[in-house]
Design an enzyme around this catalytic site. Sequence first.
Site, PDB file in Angstrom:
ATOM      1  N   ASP A 143       0.861  -1.185   0.000  1.00 33.97           N
ATOM      2  CA  ASP A 143       0.000   0.000   0.000  1.00 33.97           C
ATOM      3  C   ASP A 143       0.896   1.232   0.000  1.00 33.97           C
ATOM      4  O   ASP A 143       1.651   1.467   0.945  1.00 33.97           O
ATOM      5  CB  ASP A 143      -0.894  -0.023   1.249  1.00 33.97           C
ATOM      6  CG  ASP A 143      -1.998   1.018   1.197  1.00 33.97           C
ATOM      7  OD1 ASP A 143      -2.047   1.791   0.224  1.00 33.97           O
ATOM      8  OD2 ASP A 143      -2.806   1.058   2.138  1.00 33.97           O
ATOM      9  N   ASP A 161      -2.892   2.471  -5.965  1.00 36.20           N
ATOM     10  CA  ASP A 161      -1.858   2.515  -4.927  1.00 36.20           C
ATOM     11  C   ASP A 161      -1.794   1.273  -4.060  1.00 36.20           C
ATOM     12  O   ASP A 161      -1.132   1.278  -3.025  1.00 36.20           O
ATOM     13  CB  ASP A 161      -2.081   3.736  -4.037  1.00 36.20           C
ATOM     14  CG  ASP A 161      -3.432   3.719  -3.332  1.00 36.20           C
ATOM     15  OD1 ASP A 161      -4.306   2.937  -3.751  1.00 36.20           O
ATOM     16  OD2 ASP A 161      -3.617   4.487  -2.380  1.00 36.20           O
ATOM     17  N   GLU A 162      -2.460   0.195  -4.477  1.00 38.01           N
ATOM     18  CA  GLU A 162      -2.586  -0.950  -3.578  1.00 38.01           C
ATOM     19  C   GLU A 162      -2.669  -2.235  -4.399  1.00 38.01           C
ATOM     20  O   GLU A 162      -3.360  -2.293  -5.419  1.00 38.01           O
ATOM     21  CB  GLU A 162      -3.856  -0.762  -2.741  1.00 38.01           C
ATOM     22  CG  GLU A 162      -4.072  -1.745  -1.642  1.00 38.01           C
ATOM     23  CD  GLU A 162      -5.348  -1.420  -0.871  1.00 38.01           C
ATOM     24  OE1 GLU A 162      -5.604  -2.128   0.119  1.00 38.01           O
ATOM     25  OE2 GLU A 162      -6.100  -0.488  -1.268  1.00 38.01           O
TER      26      GLU A 162
END
Length: 442
Positions: free
Chosen positions: A11, A105-106
């Site tokens: 993350d 983003d993950e």
Amino acid sequence: MRPHASVLHLDLDAFFAAVEQRDKPSLRGKPVVVGGTGGRGVVSTASYEARAYGVRSAMSTREARARCPHAAYLSGRFEAYRSTSAAVMAVLRDCSPLVEPLSLDEAFVDLAEAGLPDLEVSTVTALAEELRARVREVTGGLTASVGVASSKFLAKIASDLRKPDGLVVIEPGTELDLLRPLHVSVIPGVGPATVERLRRAGVHTVAELERVSQEELVRLVGKAQGQALFHLARAEDDRAVVPDRETKSVSVEGTYETDLTDRQQMSAIVTRQANEVAKRLRASGLSGRTVTIKVRLYDFTTLSRSSTLPAPTDDPATVARLARTLLEDLDTSGGVRLLGVGVSGLADWIQEDLFAAGSEAEAPEESAPDVEDEPDQAGARWRDTGPQSWAPGMDVVHAEHGRGWVWGSGRGVVTVRFETAETPPGPVRSFRADDPSLSRWQ
């Protein structure tokens, strides 16, 4: 659970805000909020400096400004986020062919497919440290929090334990020892409403939750969430890492730090997303027949629903109306961590008069999209809105002063700070909004 800690969750820390701080030296170490900057805006991401004042994602921009009035409020730069995300995902795919992006983003990574000599804790820990270092390198200094465990559920919890810039590896056999002392809110989908229901039943920790029967949990929080909590309290999660397949569509989606439970708020977010999808379609000269919504629930279950029109459209009111209708048919009572709207079945034409009636009344009343939403990998290029719409944070270039970004605009004036990621904090200058020497940086 797997016999080895072979599921990695990465993350990127405060991703949108971190990209802005990376590219804007004057904002490093200061509160930054990315999202809709208008009165109806929603926060997408807040830097850790802004979070210290209580600013959170999915919060209204109005409330965020009240909590942290001195923060920099930026409308977002999708191309910068997309290109940075692509670099990170490339690093992850170099490690393993099984990478499941959850958003820009993950992502989850299956380390069992990484070609490691073994899956001992020391080996996967070394690989995780190497991945974090490579991510920092390819992103120009961005940090990532990483968790490694025997399941996706546990890997996600592990990555949250030492944010920002942390690494936690949960050794096989210790999962329940780690889980039991934690507050029930660490479980995805256990938001304030569920926490309160459990508190009234005397349940505060995962250990206490583990002692509650499945029948009692169903009575307390409903069938779907009750069954999920019963298994997650026992660390039972056998979901595989499933890589996403590229689709020929235009879509936006947003992942929220706090699970959404308010139906009206979700409807408003879906409307804004539909508005943005329609704008991207028009910017690319496209239209589409099939409207799809994507909903990721509190337990990471991903649902999608679609509706196909008789002819292609790029009308925001039509897309929003269908998206809201699709959302109404889904049970979101347990909480939602991701919402998305997409249009597929693309064409390069529209039947103009088919959807004309009522479009103006139903279209979102926003001159610019709120940026709590993330463009997907196949999304159309962000539209150049022209010099009359100088959005805060936008990259610009001046014929005399060089490159910079929009600090603010209004009343026919645009203020620019001249700096880039490679320069020190730069000077601030103001110009007429129609100054021919100033243009958007492509």
